[in-house]
Design a protein around this motif. Structure first.
Motif, PDB file in Angstrom:
ATOM      1  N   ALA A  76      36.860  38.768  41.483  1.00  0.00           N
ATOM      2  CA  ALA A  76      37.883  38.060  41.885  1.00  0.00           C
ATOM      3  C   ALA A  76      38.134  38.082  43.433  1.00  0.00           C
ATOM      4  O   ALA A  76      37.958  39.067  43.919  1.00  0.00           O
ATOM      5  CB  ALA A  76      39.417  38.488  41.366  1.00  0.00           C
ATOM      6  N   ARG A  77      37.709  37.040  43.960  1.00  0.00           N
ATOM      7  CA  ARG A  77      37.695  36.866  45.410  1.00  0.00           C
ATOM      8  C   ARG A  77      38.581  36.124  46.224  1.00  0.00           C
ATOM      9  O   ARG A  77      38.840  35.001  45.716  1.00  0.00           O
ATOM     10  CB  ARG A  77      36.310  36.632  45.846  1.00  0.00           C
ATOM     11  N   LEU A  78      39.401  36.545  47.072  1.00  0.00           N
ATOM     12  CA  LEU A  78      40.435  35.622  48.024  1.00  0.00           C
ATOM     13  C   LEU A  78      39.997  36.037  49.302  1.00  0.00           C
ATOM     14  O   LEU A  78      39.702  37.223  49.699  1.00  0.00           O
ATOM     15  CB  LEU A  78      41.593  35.924  47.357  1.00  0.00           C
ATOM     16  N   ILE A  80      42.692  38.513  37.877  1.00  0.00           N
ATOM     17  CA  ILE A  80      41.313  39.162  37.334  1.00  0.00           C
ATOM     18  C   ILE A  80      41.142  38.998  35.790  1.00  0.00           C
ATOM     19  O   ILE A  80      40.182  38.668  35.258  1.00  0.00           O
ATOM     20  CB  ILE A  80      41.209  40.353  37.790  1.00  0.00           C
ATOM     21  N   ASP A  97      37.337  30.774  43.358  1.00  0.00           N
ATOM     22  CA  ASP A  97      37.945  31.850  43.868  1.00  0.00           C
ATOM     23  C   ASP A  97      37.434  33.164  43.329  1.00  0.00           C
ATOM     24  O   ASP A  97      38.090  34.210  43.257  1.00  0.00           O
ATOM     25  CB  ASP A  97      39.448  32.048  43.947  1.00  0.00           C
ATOM     26  N   GLY A  98      36.056  33.162  42.659  1.00  0.00           N
ATOM     27  CA  GLY A  98      35.431  34.381  41.973  1.00  0.00           C
ATOM     28  C   GLY A  98      34.273  34.028  41.513  1.00  0.00           C
ATOM     29  O   GLY A  98      33.605  32.918  41.963  1.00  0.00           O
ATOM     30  N   GLU A 143      38.111  41.637  47.112  1.00  0.00           N
ATOM     31  CA  GLU A 143      37.506  41.480  46.125  1.00  0.00           C
ATOM     32  C   GLU A 143      37.906  42.524  45.071  1.00  0.00           C
ATOM     33  O   GLU A 143      37.831  43.693  45.486  1.00  0.00           O
ATOM     34  CB  GLU A 143      36.013  41.737  46.405  1.00  0.00           C
ATOM     35  N   ASN A 176      44.817  38.920  43.264  1.00  0.00           N
ATOM     36  CA  ASN A 176      43.677  39.376  42.617  1.00  0.00           C
ATOM     37  C   ASN A 176      44.013  40.165  41.483  1.00  0.00           C
ATOM     38  O   ASN A 176      43.453  39.791  40.392  1.00  0.00           O
ATOM     39  CB  ASN A 176      42.773  39.872  43.361  1.00  0.00           C
ATOM     40  N   ASP A 187      44.961  41.583  47.490  1.00  0.00           N
ATOM     41  CA  ASP A 187      44.798  42.596  46.458  1.00  0.00           C
ATOM     42  C   ASP A 187      45.644  42.340  45.246  1.00  0.00           C
ATOM     43  O   ASP A 187      45.336  42.280  44.030  1.00  0.00           O
ATOM     44  CB  ASP A 187      44.757  43.797  46.974  1.00  0.00           C
TER      45      ASP A 187
END
Length: 264
Positions: A94-96, A212, A78-79, A36, A208, A205
């Motif tokens: 932003a989340r993966l 972002i 995804d976020g 995240e 992301n 990361d």
């Protein structure tokens, strides 16, 4: 010629039955990995007090938004974007998520042997005067050969029994090593999993960080859409409350045009 004399000989053979096992155990391990990354924008601080009040009121009932303890949340691909009324901050996350999967192993080579001895006996006869060529040397040679043959026969009989013992010994050794090897394989899998989690997280990361900025734009579009709706409703309410006539609104890609007439 006199009575024959006897020579007795014993021959010993050692019988060895060796065994060898190559044991291997494998263990799988997996874990979810989440990355995240947040970006904060002072959205509420850019609005005037009255505009901010109208915006936050509209946000409470806007489609696609839900109220949570720390603000209003809108899901993105995804976020998500979260508006915090207390601070006016717009937080874009932003989340993966992915799964790290590895396999660990442990192996060991086991060796052993089972040994025993057998004794064969042989007898030879000779005459003191060597009558008929039956000398002591000849008798000893014959007795030695007979003892060796007897020992060989006994060794062959013993081999079958030792082989069964070797099978039991190897099975017992394998059973004893099985739990230990499985624990080693599990430990190896966990060590590999820790490394794989770090690798997968670093990859998520990096992805992301690349996205972002785009999600930030998506988040701003989401709140601006609510803000535009709030402006529209506020203007229409203003017009109706003051008895405006000829109210007309038209939507386009550039925004919303609202026209009305007020009598002064």
């Amino acid at each position: 010629m006199c009575n024959p004399r006897r020579v007795r000989v014993e021959a010993t053979r050692e019988v060895v039955e060796a065994w060898e096992l190559e044991l291997e155990r494998r263990a799988g391990a997996s874990d979810s990995v989440v990355s995240e990354l947040e970006m904060t924008h002072p959205f509420g601080g850019t609005l005037g007090p009255r505009t901010r009040e109208v915006f936050e009121r509209a946000l409470a009932t806007a489609d696609g938004w839900r109220a949570e303890q720390d603000g209003h949340v809108h899901e993105l691909d995804d976020g998500r974007v979260r508006y915090i009324p207390g601070t006016g901050e717009l937080v874009v996350t932003a989340r993966l998520e992915d799964v790290a999967t590895v396999e660990g192993s442990a192996s060991q080579r086991l060796r052993g042997e089972v040994t025993d001895q057998v004794t064969g006996q042989g007898e030879g006869r000779y005459y003191a005067d060597g009558f008929g060529g039956r000398t002591r040397s000849v008798a000893e040679s014959e007795a030695q050969a007979a003892a060796e043959a007897d020992a060989l026969r006994r060794a062959r009989e013993l081999t079958g029994r030792l082989r069964a013992q070797a099978d039991r010994a190897s099975a017992a050794a394998a059973q004893e090593a099985q739990d230990r090897l499985q624990q080693q394989a599990d430990a190896d899998a966990q060590a590999r999993l820790a490394e794989e989690r770090e690798r997968v997280r670093a990859e998520l990361d990096a992805r992301n960080r690349e996205r972002i900025g785009r999600l930030g734009q998506d988040g701003l579009r989401a709140v601006n859409g609510v803000l535009a709706t709030a402006y529209r409703q506020a203007l229409l309410d203003f017009a109706r409350q003051r008895g405006a006539t000829g109210i007309r609104e038209e939507e386009s890609e550039g925004g919303i045009d609202i026209e009305f007439e007020l009598e002064l």
